[in-house]
Design a protein around this motif. Structure first.
Motif, PDB file in Angstrom:
ATOM      1  N   LEU A  74       0.807  -1.228   0.000  1.00 50.86           N
ATOM      2  CA  LEU A  74       0.000   0.000   0.000  1.00 50.86           C
ATOM      3  C   LEU A  74       0.838   1.276   0.000  1.00 50.86           C
ATOM      4  N   SER A  75       2.048   1.210   0.534  1.00 51.29           N
ATOM      5  CA  SER A  75       2.886   2.409   0.506  1.00 51.29           C
ATOM      6  C   SER A  75       3.746   2.388  -0.758  1.00 51.29           C
ATOM      7  N   ARG A  76       3.690   3.484  -1.497  1.00 52.10           N
ATOM      8  CA  ARG A  76       4.433   3.568  -2.752  1.00 52.10           C
ATOM      9  C   ARG A  76       5.940   3.494  -2.474  1.00 52.10           C
ATOM     10  N   THR A 245      13.925   3.129   6.308  1.00 58.34           N
ATOM     11  CA  THR A 245      12.554   2.615   6.406  1.00 58.34           C
ATOM     12  C   THR A 245      12.122   2.416   7.863  1.00 58.34           C
ATOM     13  N   HIS A 246      10.809   2.491   8.062  1.00 61.80           N
ATOM     14  CA  HIS A 246      10.203   2.347   9.392  1.00 61.80           C
ATOM     15  C   HIS A 246      10.883   3.236  10.435  1.00 61.80           C
ATOM     16  N   GLY A 247      11.287   4.400   9.997  1.00 66.89           N
ATOM     17  CA  GLY A 247      11.821   5.378  10.931  1.00 66.89           C
ATOM     18  C   GLY A 247      13.227   5.071  11.427  1.00 66.89           C
ATOM     19  N   TYR A 315      -3.206  10.927  11.464  1.00 70.46           N
ATOM     20  CA  TYR A 315      -2.916  10.565  10.063  1.00 70.46           C
ATOM     21  C   TYR A 315      -2.164   9.239  10.068  1.00 70.46           C
ATOM     22  N   GLY A 316      -2.833   8.161   9.610  1.00 68.69           N
ATOM     23  CA  GLY A 316      -2.201   6.825   9.563  1.00 68.69           C
ATOM     24  C   GLY A 316      -2.511   6.023  10.811  1.00 68.69           C
ATOM     25  N   ALA A 317      -3.381   5.017  10.664  1.00 74.23           N
ATOM     26  CA  ALA A 317      -3.709   4.146  11.811  1.00 74.23           C
ATOM     27  C   ALA A 317      -2.645   3.048  11.889  1.00 74.23           C
ATOM     28  N   THR A 318      -1.437   3.466  12.204  1.00 72.11           N
ATOM     29  CA  THR A 318      -0.303   2.537  12.262  1.00 72.11           C
ATOM     30  C   THR A 318      -0.413   1.629  13.494  1.00 72.11           C
ATOM     31  N   SER A 319       0.338   0.537  13.446  1.00 76.19           N
ATOM     32  CA  SER A 319       0.448  -0.299  14.657  1.00 76.19           C
ATOM     33  C   SER A 319       1.074   0.543  15.762  1.00 76.19           C
ATOM     34  N   THR A 341      -5.635   4.802   4.675  1.00 77.43           N
ATOM     35  CA  THR A 341      -5.972   4.312   3.326  1.00 77.43           C
ATOM     36  C   THR A 341      -6.288   2.814   3.290  1.00 77.43           C
ATOM     37  N   THR A 342      -6.118   2.093   4.398  1.00 77.11           N
ATOM     38  CA  THR A 342      -6.318   0.637   4.393  1.00 77.11           C
ATOM     39  C   THR A 342      -7.798   0.299   4.527  1.00 77.11           C
ATOM     40  N   PRO A 343      -8.422  -0.274   3.487  1.00 76.77           N
ATOM     41  CA  PRO A 343      -9.864  -0.550   3.580  1.00 76.77           C
ATOM     42  C   PRO A 343     -10.232  -1.388   4.810  1.00 76.77           C
ATOM     43  N   ASP A 344      -9.377  -2.378   5.173  1.00 77.07           N
ATOM     44  CA  ASP A 344      -9.711  -3.260   6.302  1.00 77.07           C
ATOM     45  C   ASP A 344      -9.801  -2.512   7.648  1.00 77.07           C
ATOM     46  N   LYS A 345      -9.181  -1.350   7.733  1.00 72.70           N
ATOM     47  CA  LYS A 345      -9.196  -0.621   9.012  1.00 72.70           C
ATOM     48  C   LYS A 345     -10.342   0.394   9.070  1.00 72.70           C
ATOM     49  N   GLN A 346     -10.790   0.822   7.885  1.00 69.70           N
ATOM     50  CA  GLN A 346     -11.800   1.889   7.822  1.00 69.70           C
ATOM     51  C   GLN A 346     -13.146   1.426   8.362  1.00 69.70           C
ATOM     52  N   PHE A 374       0.714  10.046  12.920  1.00 68.89           N
ATOM     53  CA  PHE A 374       0.982   8.711  13.469  1.00 68.89           C
ATOM     54  C   PHE A 374       1.866   7.905  12.504  1.00 68.89           C
ATOM     55  N   ALA A 375       1.744   8.174  11.185  1.00 66.33           N
ATOM     56  CA  ALA A 375       2.581   7.444  10.201  1.00 66.33           C
ATOM     57  C   ALA A 375       3.853   8.256   9.931  1.00 66.33           C
ATOM     58  N   TRP A 376       4.543   8.641  11.003  1.00 65.63           N
ATOM     59  CA  TRP A 376       5.702   9.542  10.864  1.00 65.63           C
ATOM     60  C   TRP A 376       6.809   8.918  10.025  1.00 65.63           C
ATOM     61  N   ASN A 377       6.831   7.582   9.956  1.00 66.12           N
ATOM     62  CA  ASN A 377       7.847   6.913   9.133  1.00 66.12           C
ATOM     63  C   ASN A 377       7.600   7.139   7.635  1.00 66.12           C
ATOM     64  N   HIS A 378       6.402   7.619   7.273  1.00 66.81           N
ATOM     65  CA  HIS A 378       6.102   7.898   5.860  1.00 66.81           C
ATOM     66  C   HIS A 378       5.997   9.396   5.610  1.00 66.81           C
ATOM     67  N   GLU A 379       6.613  10.200   6.476  1.00 65.86           N
ATOM     68  CA  GLU A 379       6.395  11.650   6.385  1.00 65.86           C
ATOM     69  C   GLU A 379       6.681  12.193   4.982  1.00 65.86           C
ATOM     70  N   ALA A 380       7.780  11.769   4.369  1.00 66.59           N
ATOM     71  CA  ALA A 380       8.141  12.342   3.059  1.00 66.59           C
ATOM     72  C   ALA A 380       7.047  12.036   2.036  1.00 66.59           C
ATOM     73  N   GLU A 381       6.597  10.783   2.008  1.00 65.63           N
ATOM     74  CA  GLU A 381       5.559  10.377   1.043  1.00 65.63           C
ATOM     75  C   GLU A 381       4.251  11.140   1.304  1.00 65.63           C
ATOM     76  N   ILE A 382       3.923  11.296   2.571  1.00 58.13           N
ATOM     77  CA  ILE A 382       2.662  11.958   2.932  1.00 58.13           C
ATOM     78  C   ILE A 382       2.726  13.446   2.589  1.00 58.13           C
ATOM     79  N   ARG A 383       3.836  14.083   2.913  1.00 60.91           N
ATOM     80  CA  ARG A 383       3.976  15.511   2.619  1.00 60.91           C
ATOM     81  C   ARG A 383       3.906  15.788   1.114  1.00 60.91           C
ATOM     82  N   GLU A 384       4.438  14.825   0.319  1.00 62.17           N
ATOM     83  CA  GLU A 384       4.373  14.987  -1.139  1.00 62.17           C
ATOM     84  C   GLU A 384       2.929  15.014  -1.621  1.00 62.17           C
ATOM     85  N   LYS A 385       2.067  14.205  -0.940  1.00 57.70           N
ATOM     86  CA  LYS A 385       0.668  14.097  -1.366  1.00 57.70           C
ATOM     87  C   LYS A 385      -0.205  15.220  -0.833  1.00 57.70           C
ATOM     88  N   GLU A 386       0.141  15.711   0.354  1.00 56.20           N
ATOM     89  CA  GLU A 386      -0.778  16.594   1.077  1.00 56.20           C
ATOM     90  C   GLU A 386      -0.441  18.065   0.901  1.00 56.20           C
TER      91      GLU A 386
END
Ligand code: TYD
Length: 404
Positions: A74-76, A245-247, A315-319, A341-346, A374-386
């Motif tokens: 799910l993460s690009r 990866t993963h912070g 932002y991000g329902a991470t573990s 973005t995970t359908p199973d969590k929504q 909450f998905a701080w390990n994906h900050e770069a990807e998220i900031r690019e989108k948002e």
């Protein structure tokens, strides 16, 4: 509470507790609140072998099952990362006649699909049926089993020795690491390599990223503890690669003892770990104090924002967010919902804290004043989108802060 180290059986005691904690990926419906399972989330450091570990972990079947909601593809950025891993493994296989690659915890086949496409003999081992089914659809040979010594022996008998055994964000999940290591020794070809990557203890201590501690992560590895744990089974650490990866992760490469010359990185990282005090109990006392300060800082910030009538959305329902939400006592009156973005969590609620999880569209349709990352390990990807988000971001790693 004194228990025995999971690796060397020396007596260990937790240096802190995050309190009663639910299963980190146990997103649930309101009808399940009354039966929710909790355990004591308490890490301990073993002075004998240097392994950081949980003293208690829920049964694996509570965590990895037919509705495990995590899909690595799910993460690009993560997909691109695993395509790179597949490329490296192809190179390693280049010299072998009929190479065979085994991946432990192959998830939805995010890495192995590239080897399958290249016609390389492979086997993915993935106990969660739902993600394994996605991998099979992508043409990845996958069996739904837990990897241990007996299972490794069966794979070796059926398929022959493995040129490469790979794992990503999986090895630190398996409590009986001794059985896994014994199985790898059995399955790995004489010149084969074991490569695995996991969140790195050195990064967690340096950044106070205590949210790496949750039920699935029964171990947080360092080069010191990995070298020691696998040496017990005739496997030697021969290379290390720090990863973003993963912070903050580390890739460990191992081989049968004496088969390869360890790289300079091994001695260098071991020395850095010693200088950073990863082998000293006092380091974990300071870590505990830093966690408490982070928790108090985040709570007071969120309470202040609520007092001022500002909207905060996660932002991000991470573990990882399960540890943060429960340790910091977050609730829906502080964090309105978590966008994911995970359908199973929504449509479900976050474990323990019961914050609603909603699709990303709900975030986009009505931007809050603040987004708690909450998905701080994906900050770069998220900031690019948002780029449209005009509110501010709240970070808590490496420190609690509000950023534009
Ligand atoms: P992950 O990075 O795997 O963290 P953990 O191991 O702690 O679960 O999880 C990322 C979560 O964030 C996952 O549920 C998907 C979600 N997510 C978004 O909602 N939007 C995004 O842009 C990204 C990158 C992730």
């Amino acid at each position: 509470m004194t228990t025995a180290c999971r690796i060397c059986e020396a007596p260990i005691e937790p240096f802190m507790s995050f309190g009663p904690m639910p299963v980190a990926n146990g997103f649930l419906g309101a009808d399940q609140f009354a039966d929710e399972y909790f355990f004591e989330l308490a890490p301990a450091f073993c002075g004998g072998c240097g392994m950081l570990q949980l003293v208690e972990q829920p049964d694996a079947r509570r965590m990895f099952h037919g509705s495990y909601p995590f899909y690595a593809s799910l993460s690009r950025h993560m997909s691109a990362h695993f395509e790179g891993v597949a490329g490296e493994i192809r190179e390693i296989c280049g010299g072998a006649d009929d190479p065979f690659v085994v991946e432990i915890g192959s998830n939805d086949g995010v890495m192995l699909r590239h080897l399958a496409a290249a016609g390389i003999r492979h086997l993915g081992i993935e106990p969660s049926e739902n993600v394994a089914a996605v991998a099979r659809e992508a043409g990845v040979e996958t069996v739904s089993e837990f990897f241990d010594e007996d299972f490794a022996a069966r794979v070796a008998d059926e398929h022959g020795p493995a040129t490469v055994i790979s794992a990503a964000n999986v090895m630190c999940h398996i409590p009986d690491l001794n059985s896994v290591a014994a199985g790898i020794r059995r399955l790995l070809a004489p010149d084969g390599v074991l490569r695995f990557e996991d969140p790195y203890l050195g990064a967690m201590i340096a950044k106070t990223s205590y949210d790496q501690i949750y039920d699935e992560h029964v171990f947080i590895f360092s080069a010191t503890s990995v070298a020691s744990a696998f040496a017990r089974h005739g496997l030697e650490l021969i290379d290390l690669t720090p990863l973003a990866t993963h912070g903050g992760s580390m890739r460990y490469t191992l081989a049968h003892a004496g088969r390869a010359q360890p790289s300079a990185a091994v001695a260098r990282v071991l020395e850095e770990e010693s200088r950073a005090g990863l082998g000293r109990a006092a380091t974990y006392d300071s870590f505990r104090a830093a966690c408490e300060a982070s928790r108090d800082g985040l709570r007071s910030l969120l309470e202040e924002l609520r007092g001022a009538g500002r909207r905060v959305v996660g932002y991000g329902a991470t573990s990882k967010s399960t540890t943060v939400a429960n340790y910091c006592g977050l609730s829906p009156d502080l964090v309105e919902f978590i966008a994911d973005t995970t359908p199973d969590k929504q449509g479900k609620f976050s474990p323990g804290a019961h914050i609603p999880v909603r699709p990303h569209a709900d975030f986009a349709a009505d931007h809050p004043d603040f987004a708690l990352l909450f998905a701080w390990n994906h900050e770069a990807e998220i900031r690019e989108k948002e780029t449209d988000f005009a509110g501010r971001w709240i970070r808590y790693v490496p420190r609690v802060e509000v950023v534009a």
